[in-house]
Design a protein around this motif. Structure first.
Motif, PDB file in Angstrom:
ATOM      1  N   TRP A  74       0.828  -1.203   0.000  1.00 50.23           N
ATOM      2  CA  TRP A  74       0.000   0.000   0.000  1.00 50.23           C
ATOM      3  C   TRP A  74       0.868   1.260   0.000  1.00 50.23           C
ATOM      4  O   TRP A  74       1.941   1.287   0.630  1.00 50.23           O
ATOM      5  CB  TRP A  74      -0.911   0.026   1.216  1.00 50.23           C
ATOM      6  CG  TRP A  74      -1.901  -1.094   1.263  1.00 50.23           C
ATOM      7  CD1 TRP A  74      -2.197  -1.980   0.277  1.00 50.23           C
ATOM      8  CD2 TRP A  74      -2.727  -1.459   2.378  1.00 50.23           C
ATOM      9  NE1 TRP A  74      -3.155  -2.863   0.684  1.00 50.23           N
ATOM     10  CE2 TRP A  74      -3.500  -2.573   1.976  1.00 50.23           C
ATOM     11  CE3 TRP A  74      -2.889  -0.959   3.669  1.00 50.23           C
ATOM     12  CZ2 TRP A  74      -4.419  -3.179   2.822  1.00 50.23           C
ATOM     13  CZ3 TRP A  74      -3.808  -1.556   4.516  1.00 50.23           C
ATOM     14  CH2 TRP A  74      -4.560  -2.655   4.091  1.00 50.23           C
ATOM     15  N   TRP A 104      -8.063   6.832   3.235  1.00 48.80           N
ATOM     16  CA  TRP A 104      -8.629   5.973   2.196  1.00 48.80           C
ATOM     17  C   TRP A 104      -9.992   5.416   2.583  1.00 48.80           C
ATOM     18  O   TRP A 104     -10.891   5.323   1.754  1.00 48.80           O
ATOM     19  CB  TRP A 104      -7.683   4.792   1.926  1.00 48.80           C
ATOM     20  CG  TRP A 104      -6.478   5.142   1.117  1.00 48.80           C
ATOM     21  CD1 TRP A 104      -5.379   5.829   1.542  1.00 48.80           C
ATOM     22  CD2 TRP A 104      -6.237   4.824  -0.259  1.00 48.80           C
ATOM     23  NE1 TRP A 104      -4.460   5.955   0.531  1.00 48.80           N
ATOM     24  CE2 TRP A 104      -4.971   5.333  -0.595  1.00 48.80           C
ATOM     25  CE3 TRP A 104      -6.956   4.133  -1.225  1.00 48.80           C
ATOM     26  CZ2 TRP A 104      -4.419   5.200  -1.860  1.00 48.80           C
ATOM     27  CZ3 TRP A 104      -6.401   3.984  -2.491  1.00 48.80           C
ATOM     28  CH2 TRP A 104      -5.158   4.519  -2.797  1.00 48.80           C
ATOM     29  N   GLU A 131      -4.876  -5.939  -2.584  1.00 50.13           N
ATOM     30  CA  GLU A 131      -5.865  -5.029  -3.165  1.00 50.13           C
ATOM     31  C   GLU A 131      -6.986  -4.668  -2.183  1.00 50.13           C
ATOM     32  O   GLU A 131      -7.960  -4.023  -2.571  1.00 50.13           O
ATOM     33  CB  GLU A 131      -6.482  -5.671  -4.409  1.00 50.13           C
ATOM     34  CG  GLU A 131      -5.524  -5.815  -5.574  1.00 50.13           C
ATOM     35  CD  GLU A 131      -5.058  -4.461  -6.104  1.00 50.13           C
ATOM     36  OE1 GLU A 131      -5.827  -3.482  -5.994  1.00 50.13           O
ATOM     37  OE2 GLU A 131      -3.923  -4.390  -6.613  1.00 50.13           O
ATOM     38  N   ASN A 177      -8.015  -0.855  -1.939  1.00 53.03           N
ATOM     39  CA  ASN A 177      -8.753  -0.405  -3.125  1.00 53.03           C
ATOM     40  C   ASN A 177     -10.137  -1.052  -3.193  1.00 53.03           C
ATOM     41  O   ASN A 177     -11.115  -0.407  -3.593  1.00 53.03           O
ATOM     42  CB  ASN A 177      -7.969  -0.750  -4.398  1.00 53.03           C
ATOM     43  CG  ASN A 177      -6.748   0.126  -4.594  1.00 53.03           C
ATOM     44  OD1 ASN A 177      -6.801   1.334  -4.369  1.00 53.03           O
ATOM     45  ND2 ASN A 177      -5.641  -0.478  -4.992  1.00 53.03           N
ATOM     46  N   ARG A 185     -12.744   0.711  -0.991  1.00 53.61           N
ATOM     47  CA  ARG A 185     -13.272   1.918  -1.630  1.00 53.61           C
ATOM     48  C   ARG A 185     -14.206   1.554  -2.798  1.00 53.61           C
ATOM     49  O   ARG A 185     -15.224   2.213  -3.022  1.00 53.61           O
ATOM     50  CB  ARG A 185     -12.119   2.806  -2.133  1.00 53.61           C
ATOM     51  CG  ARG A 185     -11.338   3.465  -1.013  1.00 53.61           C
ATOM     52  CD  ARG A 185     -10.270   4.403  -1.553  1.00 53.61           C
ATOM     53  NE  ARG A 185     -10.835   5.539  -2.256  1.00 53.61           N
ATOM     54  CZ  ARG A 185     -11.180   6.691  -1.672  1.00 53.61           C
ATOM     55  NH1 ARG A 185     -11.031   6.849  -0.368  1.00 53.61           N
ATOM     56  NH2 ARG A 185     -11.662   7.685  -2.395  1.00 53.61           N
ATOM     57  N   ARG A 186     -13.855   0.516  -3.519  1.00 50.49           N
ATOM     58  CA  ARG A 186     -14.696   0.082  -4.639  1.00 50.49           C
ATOM     59  C   ARG A 186     -16.051  -0.415  -4.141  1.00 50.49           C
ATOM     60  O   ARG A 186     -17.086  -0.159  -4.771  1.00 50.49           O
ATOM     61  CB  ARG A 186     -13.975  -1.011  -5.426  1.00 50.49           C
ATOM     62  CG  ARG A 186     -14.717  -1.485  -6.662  1.00 50.49           C
ATOM     63  CD  ARG A 186     -13.805  -2.309  -7.551  1.00 50.49           C
ATOM     64  NE  ARG A 186     -14.532  -2.878  -8.679  1.00 50.49           N
ATOM     65  CZ  ARG A 186     -13.965  -3.565  -9.669  1.00 50.49           C
ATOM     66  NH1 ARG A 186     -12.646  -3.775  -9.646  1.00 50.49           N
ATOM     67  NH2 ARG A 186     -14.686  -4.056 -10.659  1.00 50.49           N
TER      68      ARG A 186
END
Length: 276
Positions: A15, A29, A242, A245, A248-249
């Motif tokens: 990260w 984040w 991941e 990410n 957030r997705r």
């Protein structure tokens, strides 16, 4: 109306994080984290003060009770370590979203009286979230109903760990093989007992497979938000590369269906190190 999302850790070699203030970077984040480190021992109060200083007031910690309470003493004779732990995490204030009571797989329906006594005597200023791993709670409707009724009486939440996507196909990497050996094979739960449900979801190293597996969870969260609940969802993968990410997705996928949902913070950029 708020959805909190996060990961099982706030730092990872993959990260983009500065050498210092990694938690502050993580909190730019996402807006929640599983505090798994507390399972291995009661943290120093100074460390917890640093955690609070690095996170905004509406950030959520779900702090796991130390193993001496849940696994070694199995909720028996734990007044001293529990109060020591509660005092240590006190600086989090309202950031301490829930005391996470993760019980060992050997904790069976026959042990529910112990859990009931613990929750009855636990300080009411804290919210409690219980995770069980014994298969009977998922395979036997009577055991599941007994646990649900106990938790409802205490105002506590049942934390499901959704591993169906992980076990949906044979492992294809070392990280997935390791997860196959360590993660519980339990049934999927979609019932919220309180206004603040918590779900732990683990996918696979493949991002498309992980996203495909959470479609039901997006719909579930949309429904909970419509009911006025405030869910917290933690996204895992076997290697967690991941995961940040993906968290957030996931939030973005829910927001597409609930446009009035608040936004996540904008990630703080991490500048590459320089020589001067």
């Amino acid at each position: 109306m708020r959805l909190h999302v996060g990961c099982a850790q706030w730092t990872h070699p993959a990260w983009p994080q500065p050498p210092r203030a990694k938690l502050a970077s993580y909190a730019s984040w996402v807006n929640a984290v599983e505090s798994n480190t507390t399972f291995y021992g009661i943290p120093a109060r100074s460390s917890v003060e640093s955690w609070a200083a690095q996170t905004p007031p509406d950030f959520r910690f779900v702090v796991k009770l130390p193993q001496i309470i849940t696994h070694e003493r199995r909720l028996n004779d734990i007044a001293a370590p529990f109060h020591a732990f509660a005092a240590a995490v006190e600086p989090l204030g309202l950031r301490n979203h829930a005391m996470w009571v993760q019980l060992p797989a050997s904790f069976a329906p026959a042990d529910l009286g112990i859990l009931d006594a613990f929750l009855r005597g636990a300080p009411r200023e804290h919210r409690y979230a219980v995770e069980v791993r014994h298969r009977a709670f998922f395979d036997d409707p009577r055991a599941a109903a007994a646990l649900e009724q106990l938790l409802l009486r205490a105002g506590a939440e049942w934390v499901p760990f959704d591993t169906l996507t992980l076990f949906g196909q044979p492992a294809t990497s070392l990280a997935e093989r390791d997860a196959w050996m360590k993660k519980p094979r339990v049934g999927r739960r979609t019932v919220a007992l309180t206004g603040a449900p918590i779900v732990r979801y683990i996918g696979r190293d493949s991002v498309p497979e992980t996203v495909a597996g959470w479609e039901y969870l997006v719909e579930l969260v949309v429904g909970w938000l419509g009911e006025g609940r405030s869910p917290t969802i933690f996204l895992h993968t076997p290697d967690n590369v991941e995961a940040l990410n993906l968290a957030r997705r996931f939030h973005a996928a829910v927001r597409e269906l609930v446009p009035t949902l608040g936004t996540l913070p904008e990630p703080v950029s991490v500048e590459p190190p320089t020589l001067f």
